[in-house]
Design a protein around this motif. Sequence first.
Motif, PDB file in Angstrom:
ATOM      1  N   GLY A 172      -5.004  15.249   5.786  1.00 35.87           N
ATOM      2  CA  GLY A 172      -3.763  15.567   5.086  1.00 35.87           C
ATOM      3  C   GLY A 172      -3.146  14.365   4.390  1.00 35.87           C
ATOM      4  N   PRO A 173      -2.201  14.621   3.440  1.00 36.48           N
ATOM      5  CA  PRO A 173      -1.635  13.527   2.627  1.00 36.48           C
ATOM      6  C   PRO A 173      -0.708  12.604   3.410  1.00 36.48           C
ATOM      7  CG  PRO A 173      -0.537  15.589   2.127  1.00 36.48           C
ATOM      8  CD  PRO A 173      -1.651  15.924   3.067  1.00 36.48           C
ATOM      9  N   GLY A 174      -0.286  13.046   4.602  1.00 34.74           N
ATOM     10  CA  GLY A 174       0.643  12.217   5.372  1.00 34.74           C
ATOM     11  C   GLY A 174      -0.051  11.197   6.259  1.00 34.74           C
TER      12      GLY A 174
ATOM     13  N   LEU B  42      10.881   7.016   6.644  1.00 36.66           N
ATOM     14  CA  LEU B  42       9.745   7.436   5.820  1.00 36.66           C
ATOM     15  C   LEU B  42       8.632   8.058   6.674  1.00 36.66           C
ATOM     16  CD1 LEU B  42       9.540   4.440   3.307  1.00 36.66           C
ATOM     17  CD2 LEU B  42      10.428   6.717   2.855  1.00 36.66           C
ATOM     18  N   PHE B  43       8.493   7.556   7.893  1.00 35.92           N
ATOM     19  CA  PHE B  43       7.497   8.126   8.814  1.00 35.92           C
ATOM     20  C   PHE B  43       7.826   9.588   9.087  1.00 35.92           C
ATOM     21  CE2 PHE B  43       5.435   9.001  12.827  1.00 35.92           C
ATOM     22  CZ  PHE B  43       4.235   8.308  12.738  1.00 35.92           C
TER      23      PHE B  43
ATOM     24  N   ARG C 176       1.464   7.457   7.085  1.00 38.70           N
ATOM     25  CA  ARG C 176       1.930   7.376   8.479  1.00 38.70           C
ATOM     26  C   ARG C 176       1.222   6.248   9.232  1.00 38.70           C
ATOM     27  NH1 ARG C 176       3.460  12.621  11.776  1.00 38.70           N
ATOM     28  NH2 ARG C 176       5.648  12.352  11.328  1.00 38.70           N
ATOM     29  N   LEU C 177      -0.034   6.054   8.908  1.00 35.35           N
ATOM     30  CA  LEU C 177      -0.802   4.963   9.519  1.00 35.35           C
ATOM     31  C   LEU C 177      -0.131   3.618   9.194  1.00 35.35           C
ATOM     32  CD1 LEU C 177      -3.731   4.684  10.906  1.00 35.35           C
ATOM     33  CD2 LEU C 177      -4.475   3.965   8.643  1.00 35.35           C
TER      34      LEU C 177
ATOM     35  N   ILE D 146       0.851  -1.211   0.000  1.00 32.18           N
ATOM     36  CA  ILE D 146       0.000   0.000   0.000  1.00 32.18           C
ATOM     37  C   ILE D 146       0.879   1.251   0.000  1.00 32.18           C
ATOM     38  CG2 ILE D 146      -1.899   1.198   1.159  1.00 32.18           C
ATOM     39  CD1 ILE D 146      -2.724  -1.434   2.426  1.00 32.18           C
ATOM     40  N   LEU D 147       2.014   1.164   0.691  1.00 31.56           N
ATOM     41  CA  LEU D 147       2.934   2.310   0.720  1.00 31.56           C
ATOM     42  C   LEU D 147       3.520   2.583  -0.670  1.00 31.56           C
ATOM     43  CD1 LEU D 147       4.749   1.712   4.088  1.00 31.56           C
ATOM     44  CD2 LEU D 147       3.637   3.838   3.413  1.00 31.56           C
TER      45      LEU D 147
END
Lengths: 503, 190
Positions: free
Chosen positions: B42-44, B25-26, B48-49, A177-178
Amino acid sequence: MDILYHLGMGLLQCLSPVTLLLLVVGVLIGLISGVLPGLTVVMGVILVLPFTYPMSATNAIIVLTAIYIGGTYGGAFTSILFKIPGEPIHVPLLWDGYPMARQGQAAKALGWTLYAAIGGGLMAAIIMVVVSEPFAIVALKFSTPEYFAIVFLGLTSVIVLGTSTIRQAVISLAIGILVATVGIDDIYGAERFTFGISILRDGIDYLTVMVGTYALAEVLKRLEEGFVSPTLKQVGKVKTTFPTWLEFKGQIGLFLRSIGIGTIIGSVPGAGATVASFVSYGMEKQYGKNRKEMGKGAPEGIVSSQTAATASVGGALIPLLTLGIPGSGCTAVILGAFLLHGIQPGPQVFATSLDMVYTIYASVFLALVIMAIIGYLAVKPMCKVLDAPESVSSAFIMVLCFIGAFTIRNNISDVWMMVVFGLIGYVMERYNYPIAPLVLGAILGPLAERAFLTTMISYSNNWTVFFTRPISGVVMFISIFGLLFTIFYPMLKSRQKQTTLGQ
Amino acid sequence: MQNNLVERLKGAAFNLVLFLAAVYLFYLAGYFQYDIREGQLGPGFWPRLLLGLVIVLTFYDIVLGLVKGSTAGEVKGVLGNKDQANQEEDGLPEEENKRYPMLLFIGCLMTLAYVFLINIIGFAICTFLYLAGFMYAGRYRRHTVIIVSSLLGTLFFVFLFIKVVYVSLPTGVPPFEGLTLIIYSLLGIH
């Protein structure tokens, strides 16, 4: 009546010489990819994709679907006769098909397989035709919470129905998914994880991920094993003997159960023919009338797995055509072919391109008939395919991978990307991380994110909406229940076992 | 004992790479540029999840791998449990295949070289060399078959993808481009 009329028109379209030829070629490629251990049916569909670019959208889908259908049956010959499953789909056939062959009933085992493939395939195709249009009408009323719930079901099913540990499957899925988040996002227009590389702005096409992880990684893995081709014993006078009417009558219930399992599992996004085949076999072994004989050469073992495997094709085409959500790896490639031809499958297709939909349906019926004819007449030549040196066929597969990746956007960067994913796929497999969740994550990831964020915007970040709307609530409940059951049931069982042993 | 520790560290290495990459990346996901609007995730949020999930799970895997050493006996998916049950019933453990890391290394090197060279020497020459080389690397030793199948395979791919499918495959730079164009003209591609 309308359905029959449209189906008849579709059949007429399919009877044009070009389409018929494509169907035969497609089924043959499918059968061969099913036979060859290094070539899976998903790989077969991926590798043929670039050849479909100059075709019409309908013919492109027809040839890819024919490969998919043929692939669910091809490996049966070699599993039964030589204990060589060309596909994971046919592993259950080793447990009953091969023992039957050793008991001198190879012809009968092949007959049961053919019955199962054609019976399962045709019944599932009928269900697909009958169910799709009404489902598409219902799907028109779906909003983003329902779409998210269905995609969520697909994502959880690939974890629940996998072979690895749940944790590894979740990690693999999250990575997939990432991968799909790379590029400029749809909702906010923000650039994510591009690292200043221009090609990454357009995102990573899931076909690149599929070609790399499924095809390239598999060839590299087999190269590391030294391309040990199976030694083929003499095929001898192989023929197919059909079971008698009485024998068949005794298995009708099993046929119907397996068709149901195959169609339902096929229609769940993320679960394909392999899962259908294993689950159907497992169900029969656990609850079937003749379960004690299974594993020793019982026809039930053949019928349950093969019927479900072929039936899953019809099932997998339902969410693809009605919702635009692929039900398996092969339908993901078929979705790619649709998109490359500028068509977005979904409920609207039934309003705008009904002729095309029914031509595809009709082609499924024809492909099954062609598959049965070839399967009956060409068992021996099909087995002979195994004699081809694997290093030669693998070299060609590699070049087709390069071409496949290149043709997605006519850009060499995609080939680099494909190689990177091939290496990632190889490393993941070495560390026992499953590949299927990664690929499914890359495919369903954008749909999931879009549906989730749009819902959050529309419903003021109220996440309970996924559970309070009736359809999405039920689907979410099934997904979460399935996940929790898979995690806690074996724990509970092993604790009970320990308690019993302790006593 | 020491070997066991080395094995455990090896097993944890991949998870450690995943863990570190996820942490990095987080961090990056917190700095995506966009028009901030009140009340929006937001796009993050989405990445982040997922990254949070990867961080937690890989960390758990690293600790488990170092302490316990394996994932045996852990909860698997439905097919994993079935596979295990069938193996137990058969009494046959899965056969471990012999490995040839050198072949893999050569294969990877050839693959990287192919992608690197295709724009320089062109698709036709590069593909012929790759096909022949890969067959040879795959321990196939019938030279006539290797050369003939590589040559015919290359010509088939060139004809099909350029003449029929209209894919503009790389022709290379001079002098290789000239050679590619000769091949094209021999195949009737103009």
